[in-house]
Design an enzyme around this catalytic site. Structure first.
Site, short mmCIF file in Angstrom:
data_model
loop_
_atom_site.label_atom_id
_atom_site.label_comp_id
_atom_site.label_asym_id
_atom_site.label_seq_id
_atom_site.Cartn_x
_atom_site.Cartn_y
_atom_site.Cartn_z
N THR A 103 36.92 36.95 35.23
CA THR A 103 37.26 35.56 34.70
C THR A 103 37.71 34.60 36.03
O THR A 103 38.11 35.24 37.07
CB THR A 103 38.74 35.77 34.02
OG1 THR A 103 39.67 36.70 34.66
CG2 THR A 103 38.58 36.76 32.67
N ASP A 138 39.84 40.94 34.77
CA ASP A 138 40.64 39.75 34.32
C ASP A 138 41.53 39.32 35.55
O ASP A 138 42.71 39.63 35.47
CB ASP A 138 41.62 40.08 32.97
CG ASP A 138 42.11 38.88 32.58
OD1 ASP A 138 41.70 37.78 33.06
OD2 ASP A 138 42.94 38.83 31.58
N ALA A 139 40.79 38.50 36.44
CA ALA A 139 41.58 38.13 37.55
C ALA A 139 41.91 36.73 37.68
O ALA A 139 42.64 36.41 38.76
CB ALA A 139 40.59 38.66 38.99
N LYS A 140 41.24 36.07 36.95
CA LYS A 140 41.56 34.44 36.90
C LYS A 140 41.53 33.91 38.58
O LYS A 140 42.34 33.18 38.72
CB LYS A 140 42.78 34.07 36.19
CG LYS A 140 42.90 34.55 34.74
CD LYS A 140 44.20 34.34 34.23
CE LYS A 140 44.16 34.87 32.73
NZ LYS A 140 44.05 36.32 32.70
N ARG A 141 40.27 34.18 39.12
CA ARG A 141 40.08 33.49 40.38
C ARG A 141 39.56 32.18 40.38
O ARG A 141 39.13 31.86 39.27
CB ARG A 141 39.31 34.61 41.24
CG ARG A 141 39.80 36.09 41.55
CD ARG A 141 41.22 35.94 42.12
NE ARG A 141 41.44 37.30 42.96
CZ ARG A 141 42.46 38.17 42.40
NH1 ARG A 141 43.18 37.66 41.24
NH2 ARG A 141 42.62 39.26 42.92
#
Length: 273
Positions: free
Chosen positions: A121, A94-97
């Site tokens: 993510t 869950d890094a939301k890159r």
């Protein structure tokens, strides 16, 4: 991991539970602080106690990056432990890159090749050339932020632009991307009433649904509108499970909370046969 392998695990375990490993050193049991790597020891205990009840684990990378190189090493040890001991578990970074071109490719290589996560993510705000580099990796999944569970989601995601909400435009555009069959989507449990519209656009995709439990999302409501022919849901619970206790029995307490959700999921699956 392929989608079909994930579906197989869901039916085998009668569970579509994802456990978020968001480790805060201020919240974990104090006796772990005396160990060489408190974060990893906490994760290892949670994983060992709950792996038979969950099909996925989702470390939020911010909770590791906050502790510098030691935190990053704890994350590496956690994913290595999962891949070595529980290879049938689906793993989510869950890094939301989200950045363009070669930068996204490097982010993808970091999580898919170096750390060997199954998915990551990704924020879609920069469009196709920030997402497609992630989609190029075989048997890896890109989980696009579609409609999130936070209050600020209403700032942009639900705005009506030229007759259609922005999140719907994101979904419709994303399915045109190359290798879009590797897409999954984040849809917050507190937005359950939107799921029927979302399913009209992405009927066959997996949805990662945070917000059940501590954030107030309702599991039955989510399933009512979000289930598809292959289940198609990963329900994430973080704080409600991993911080069920901060005493010596923390792993046992986490397993008890996970079991409560798994039993509900089993019942829902049986009812939808």
């Amino acid at each position: 991991m392929t989608t079909q392998e994930l579906v197989g695990q869901i039916y085998k375990k009668q569970s579509f539970l994802c456990i978020g490993l968001d480790v805060d050193l201020n919240k974990i049991p104090k006796h772990l602080l005396d160990t060489e790597d408190p974060i990893f020891e906490f994760n290892k205990s949670i994983i060992d106690a709950t792996h038979h009840l969950a099909v996925a684990y989702k470390p939020n990378t911010a909770f590791y990056e906050a502790y510098g190189i030691k935190g990053w090493q704890s994350l590496e040890k956690t994913i290595q432990y999962l891949n070595s001991n529980y290879p049938d578990i689906f793993t989510i970074a869950d890094a939301k890159r989200g950045d363009i071109g070669n930068t996204s490719t490097m982010y993808a290589k970091a999580f898919f090749e170096d750390m060997e996560f199954d998915s990551v993510t990704v924020a879609p705000y920069m469009g196709k050339d920030s997402v497609e580099p992630f989609l190029a990796f075989k048997n890896k999944h890109t989980i696009l932020l579609a409609l999130t569970s936070n209050q600020g989601a209403f700032d942009f995601q639900t705005k009506n632009i030229e007759g259609k909400e922005l999140y719907k435009q994101v979904l419709e555009t994303s399915v045109t991307y190359k290798n879009s069959e590797n897409l999954m989507y984040v849809v917050g449990a507190t937005k359950a009433e939107y799921l029927s519209d979302i399913r009209k656009i992405v009927p066959n995709s997996f949805l990662l649904v945070p917000g059940v439990g501590a954030q107030g999302g309702d599991l039955k409501e989510v399933c009512k509108y979000g289930l598809n022919a292959q289940v198609g849901l990963l329900i994430n619970s973080s704080r409600g499970i991993i911080y069920a206790s901060n005493n010596l029995d923390f792993a046992k307490s986490a397993a008890e909370k996970a079991l409560e959700l798994q039993k509900q999921m089993k019942q829902i699956l049986e009812e939808t046969k």
